[in-house]
Design a protein around this motif. Structure first.
Motif, short mmCIF file in Angstrom:
data_model
loop_
_atom_site.label_atom_id
_atom_site.label_comp_id
_atom_site.label_asym_id
_atom_site.label_seq_id
_atom_site.Cartn_x
_atom_site.Cartn_y
_atom_site.Cartn_z
N ARG A 185 -1.28 4.18 -10.10
CA ARG A 185 -2.09 3.36 -9.26
C ARG A 185 -2.98 2.67 -9.48
O ARG A 185 -3.34 1.30 -9.42
N ASP A 226 0.91 4.32 -2.69
CA ASP A 226 0.65 5.71 -2.52
C ASP A 226 1.50 6.43 -3.14
O ASP A 226 1.57 7.65 -3.26
N LYS A 227 2.93 6.03 -3.29
CA LYS A 227 3.85 6.77 -4.08
C LYS A 227 3.62 6.99 -5.86
O LYS A 227 4.27 7.70 -6.08
N PHE A 259 0.80 -1.30 0.18
CA PHE A 259 -0.13 -0.11 -0.11
C PHE A 259 0.93 1.32 -0.04
O PHE A 259 0.57 2.33 -0.50
N GLU A 260 1.77 1.25 0.76
CA GLU A 260 3.04 2.54 0.55
C GLU A 260 3.60 2.69 -0.68
O GLU A 260 3.52 3.60 -1.18
#
Length: 196
Positions: free
Chosen positions: A34, A27-28, A23-24
């Motif tokens: 995404r 998010d980037k 998930f991190e």
């Protein structure tokens, strides 16, 4: 027994951390990238069900991005017989036990021998799905209990999220209505036998 418990707790924690890192990483990414990655990850899972498999190609990515990942541990009860739901679930990883009807064994993990002797209980491996009718029926009530036999990753799509897609994409409304009129409801990916 303690060693097994510690190992299983470690394994579950490691999977949670891996999901958090995923998930991190997502998010980037830019919103469009995404979306593309999420669609790539979720597409093959969602298309196990005919509604999503036959969905127009331009609508499917939007359905893929509303799917939410949920991690469950062995023995967790995901759904109980008689429970009202407005959510469809997909099995991304792991194995579930699905037991039809209300019974004393509905919330008990059956061993392999008991599974072989109980025609109402089935193992659902990934990929699979259940509660599909909850997206298309008003006041859907579960005829089965679902428990995790292993560590499981589920994807869930709520009825409210599907209704939002109907608002955003008028063609989605027509597609859903056509699917419902077809009457070919497939609620669960394993064959279920009712209690005698």
């Amino acid at each position: 027994q303690q060693k097994v418990r510690r190992y299983l707790e470690y394994q579950y924690k490691a999977r949670r951390e891996l999901q958090a890192r995923r998930f991190e990483m997502l998010d980037k990414l830019s919103p469009w990238l995404r979306k593309e990655v999420t669609v790539h990850i979720n597409r093959h899972i969602l298309t196990q069900h005919p509604f999503f498999r036959e969905m127009p190609e331009y609508l499917l990515p939007h359905a893929c991005i509303i799917a939410v990942s949920v991690l469950c541990a062995p023995g967790d009860v995901v759904l109980q017989t008689g429970q009202k739901k407005e959510t469809m679930y997909f099995v991304a990883r792991g194995k579930l036990q699905v037991t039809v009807g209300s019974c004393e064994k509905g919330s008990i993990m059956l061993d392999d021998e008991e599974l072989n002797n109980d025609e109402r209980a089935q193992v659902m491996p990934a990929p699979g799905f259940f509660c599909a009718d909850a997206l298309f029926q008003d006041s859907w009530t579960s005829p089965y209990t679902v428990m995790c036999r292993t560590h499981v990753e589920l994807l869930k799509i709520g009825k409210k999220d599907m209704m939002q897609l109907k608002i955003e994409f008028p063609n989605m409304r027509a597609y859903i209505e056509t699917y419902q009129e077809g009457g070919d409801s497939v609620d669960c990916s394993v064959p279920l036998v009712s209690r005698p």
